[in-house]
Design a protein around this motif. Structure first.
Motif, PDB file in Angstrom:
ATOM      1  N   GLU A   1       0.781  -0.994  -0.323  1.00  0.00           N
ATOM      2  CA  GLU A   1       0.082   0.150   0.635  1.00  0.00           C
ATOM      3  C   GLU A   1       0.917   0.927   0.080  1.00  0.00           C
ATOM      4  OE1 GLU A   1      -3.608   2.087   2.288  1.00  0.00           O
ATOM      5  OE2 GLU A   1      -2.774   0.375   3.651  1.00  0.00           O
ATOM      6  N   HIS A   2       1.827   1.460   0.744  1.00  0.00           N
ATOM      7  CA  HIS A   2       2.756   2.360   0.749  1.00  0.00           C
ATOM      8  C   HIS A   2       3.673   2.852  -0.857  1.00  0.00           C
ATOM      9  CE1 HIS A   2       1.947   2.004   5.516  1.00  0.00           C
ATOM     10  NE2 HIS A   2       1.886   3.617   4.877  1.00  0.00           N
ATOM     11  N   ALA A   3       4.326   1.416  -0.522  1.00  0.00           N
ATOM     12  CA  ALA A   3       4.913   1.723  -2.407  1.00  0.00           C
ATOM     13  C   ALA A   3       3.418   2.603  -3.625  1.00  0.00           C
ATOM     14  CB  ALA A   3       4.932  -0.246  -2.768  1.00  0.00           C
ATOM     15  N   LYS A   4       2.415   1.865  -3.742  1.00  0.00           N
ATOM     16  CA  LYS A   4       1.804   2.615  -4.483  1.00  0.00           C
ATOM     17  C   LYS A   4       1.741   3.700  -4.088  1.00  0.00           C
ATOM     18  CE  LYS A   4      -2.699   1.136  -7.130  1.00  0.00           C
ATOM     19  NZ  LYS A   4      -3.671   0.733  -7.383  1.00  0.00           N
ATOM     20  N   ARG A   5       1.221   4.430  -2.791  1.00  0.00           N
ATOM     21  CA  ARG A   5       1.063   5.718  -2.516  1.00  0.00           C
ATOM     22  C   ARG A   5       3.165   6.514  -2.853  1.00  0.00           C
ATOM     23  NH1 ARG A   5      -1.099   5.276   3.748  1.00  0.00           N
ATOM     24  NH2 ARG A   5      -3.235   4.968   2.889  1.00  0.00           N
ATOM     25  N   LEU A   6       3.412   5.855  -2.837  1.00  0.00           N
ATOM     26  CA  LEU A   6       5.010   5.912  -2.879  1.00  0.00           C
ATOM     27  C   LEU A   6       5.135   6.521  -5.377  1.00  0.00           C
ATOM     28  CD1 LEU A   6       8.117   7.455  -2.664  1.00  0.00           C
ATOM     29  CD2 LEU A   6       8.670   4.933  -2.429  1.00  0.00           C
ATOM     30  N   LEU A   7       4.741   5.894  -5.343  1.00  0.00           N
ATOM     31  CA  LEU A   7       4.466   5.900  -6.668  1.00  0.00           C
ATOM     32  C   LEU A   7       3.922   7.029  -6.982  1.00  0.00           C
ATOM     33  CD1 LEU A   7       4.761   4.956  -9.760  1.00  0.00           C
ATOM     34  CD2 LEU A   7       2.733   3.470  -9.588  1.00  0.00           C
ATOM     35  N   GLN A   8       2.155   7.003  -6.643  1.00  0.00           N
ATOM     36  CA  GLN A   8       1.413   8.166  -6.268  1.00  0.00           C
ATOM     37  C   GLN A   8       2.148   9.826  -6.343  1.00  0.00           C
ATOM     38  OE1 GLN A   8      -1.702   6.999  -4.624  1.00  0.00           O
ATOM     39  NE2 GLN A   8      -2.805   5.666  -6.514  1.00  0.00           N
ATOM     40  N   ALA A   9       3.091  10.156  -5.681  1.00  0.00           N
ATOM     41  CA  ALA A   9       3.540  10.877  -4.695  1.00  0.00           C
ATOM     42  C   ALA A   9       4.536  11.063  -5.992  1.00  0.00           C
ATOM     43  CB  ALA A   9       4.049  10.893  -3.239  1.00  0.00           C
ATOM     44  N   LEU A  10       5.338  10.604  -6.168  1.00  0.00           N
ATOM     45  CA  LEU A  10       6.442  10.874  -7.335  1.00  0.00           C
ATOM     46  C   LEU A  10       5.850  11.200  -8.727  1.00  0.00           C
ATOM     47  CD1 LEU A  10       8.550   7.384  -7.054  1.00  0.00           C
ATOM     48  CD2 LEU A  10       9.019  10.099  -6.585  1.00  0.00           C
ATOM     49  N   GLU A  11       4.014  10.631  -8.958  1.00  0.00           N
ATOM     50  CA  GLU A  11       3.907  11.042 -10.146  1.00  0.00           C
ATOM     51  C   GLU A  11       3.442  12.143  -9.745  1.00  0.00           C
ATOM     52  OE1 GLU A  11       2.601   6.667 -12.597  1.00  0.00           O
ATOM     53  OE2 GLU A  11       1.020   7.332 -10.523  1.00  0.00           O
ATOM     54  N   ASP A  12       2.647  12.494  -9.373  1.00  0.00           N
ATOM     55  CA  ASP A  12       2.312  13.858  -8.913  1.00  0.00           C
ATOM     56  C   ASP A  12       3.608  15.137  -8.297  1.00  0.00           C
ATOM     57  OD1 ASP A  12       0.285  16.008  -8.221  1.00  0.00           O
ATOM     58  OD2 ASP A  12       1.178  15.769  -6.386  1.00  0.00           O
ATOM     59  N   ASN A  13       4.462  14.710  -8.099  1.00  0.00           N
ATOM     60  CA  ASN A  13       5.962  15.025  -8.020  1.00  0.00           C
ATOM     61  C   ASN A  13       6.343  16.334  -9.359  1.00  0.00           C
ATOM     62  OD1 ASN A  13       7.143  16.677  -5.154  1.00  0.00           O
ATOM     63  ND2 ASN A  13       5.340  14.503  -4.940  1.00  0.00           N
ATOM     64  N   ILE A  14       6.382  14.869 -10.171  1.00  0.00           N
ATOM     65  CA  ILE A  14       7.595  14.580 -11.430  1.00  0.00           C
ATOM     66  C   ILE A  14       6.182  16.091 -12.242  1.00  0.00           C
ATOM     67  CG2 ILE A  14       7.467  13.733 -13.334  1.00  0.00           C
ATOM     68  CD1 ILE A  14       8.418  11.523 -11.674  1.00  0.00           C
ATOM     69  N   ALA A  15       4.928  16.020 -12.177  1.00  0.00           N
ATOM     70  CA  ALA A  15       4.208  16.577 -12.923  1.00  0.00           C
ATOM     71  C   ALA A  15       4.373  18.148 -12.399  1.00  0.00           C
ATOM     72  CB  ALA A  15       3.163  15.874 -12.688  1.00  0.00           C
ATOM     73  N   LYS A  16       4.566  18.375 -11.414  1.00  0.00           N
ATOM     74  CA  LYS A  16       4.944  19.479 -11.340  1.00  0.00           C
ATOM     75  C   LYS A  16       6.278  20.385 -11.146  1.00  0.00           C
ATOM     76  CE  LYS A  16       1.501  19.518  -6.573  1.00  0.00           C
ATOM     77  NZ  LYS A  16       1.079  18.770  -4.969  1.00  0.00           N
ATOM     78  N   TYR A  17       7.017  19.547 -10.704  1.00  0.00           N
ATOM     79  CA  TYR A  17       7.914  19.584 -11.800  1.00  0.00           C
ATOM     80  C   TYR A  17       8.382  19.751 -13.004  1.00  0.00           C
ATOM     81  CZ  TYR A  17      12.782  19.252 -13.332  1.00  0.00           C
ATOM     82  OH  TYR A  17      14.495  19.432 -13.645  1.00  0.00           O
ATOM     83  N   GLU A  18       7.955  18.793 -14.014  1.00  0.00           N
ATOM     84  CA  GLU A  18       7.785  19.426 -15.734  1.00  0.00           C
ATOM     85  C   GLU A  18       6.638  20.798 -15.783  1.00  0.00           C
ATOM     86  OE1 GLU A  18       9.016  14.989 -17.516  1.00  0.00           O
ATOM     87  OE2 GLU A  18       6.193  15.314 -16.728  1.00  0.00           O
ATOM     88  N   ASN A  19       6.182  21.057 -15.077  1.00  0.00           N
ATOM     89  CA  ASN A  19       4.715  22.043 -15.225  1.00  0.00           C
ATOM     90  C   ASN A  19       5.666  23.151 -14.897  1.00  0.00           C
ATOM     91  OD1 ASN A  19       2.765  21.112 -16.026  1.00  0.00           O
ATOM     92  ND2 ASN A  19       1.176  20.970 -13.933  1.00  0.00           N
ATOM     93  N   ASN A  20       6.822  23.223 -13.871  1.00  0.00           N
ATOM     94  CA  ASN A  20       8.112  24.234 -14.056  1.00  0.00           C
ATOM     95  C   ASN A  20       9.037  24.880 -14.349  1.00  0.00           C
ATOM     96  OD1 ASN A  20       6.002  25.551 -11.746  1.00  0.00           O
ATOM     97  ND2 ASN A  20       6.801  24.104 -10.515  1.00  0.00           N
ATOM     98  N   PHE A  21       9.336  23.319 -15.182  1.00  0.00           N
ATOM     99  CA  PHE A  21      10.756  22.985 -15.759  1.00  0.00           C
ATOM    100  C   PHE A  21      10.309  22.626 -16.722  1.00  0.00           C
ATOM    101  CE2 PHE A  21      11.314  23.091 -11.208  1.00  0.00           C
ATOM    102  CZ  PHE A  21      11.991  24.443 -10.823  1.00  0.00           C
TER     103      PHE A  21
END
Length: 107
Positions: free
Chosen positions: A64-84
């Protein structure tokens, strides 16, 4: 020692971050294994001219936590790409030369 407050499901928890842990660990390779009850993430540092790579950190998560980590990474990568801008990916993974151009180790 730094302290942070995080809100999880409308509850606040205090998170303590020691100076040693806050420094972080550099890794340029990750290996992931799993069983029916856990995911094991090994973060590894490959160094030029050194034939043996060292695991610098190991994190063990429930599925369950591995899946949450995956979702958090996907969210942060999307935010990073929106900025940079987009993170460029190679068509095929770049192979890690185990000698980084230096002499190969001999046994």
């Amino acid at each position: 020692m730094a302290q942070k407050t995080a809100e999880i499901d409308d509850k606040q928890i205090n998170i303590e971050l020691s100076e040693e842990v806050a420094e972080g660990v550099y890794a340029n390779l990750a290996m992931i294994a799993h069983s029916n009850s856990e995911f094991v993430l090994d973060f590894i540092r490959l160094m030029p001219g050194v034939p043996k790579a060292k695991v610098k950190s190991r994190v063990i998560l429930t599925p369950e936590h591995a899946k949450r980590l995956l979702q958090a990474l996907e969210d942060n990568i999307a935010k990073y790409e929106n900025n940079f801008g987009d993170i460029r990916e190679h068509a095929e993974p770049t192979p890690f030369p185990m000698n980084f151009g230096g002499p190969m180790g001999e046994a």
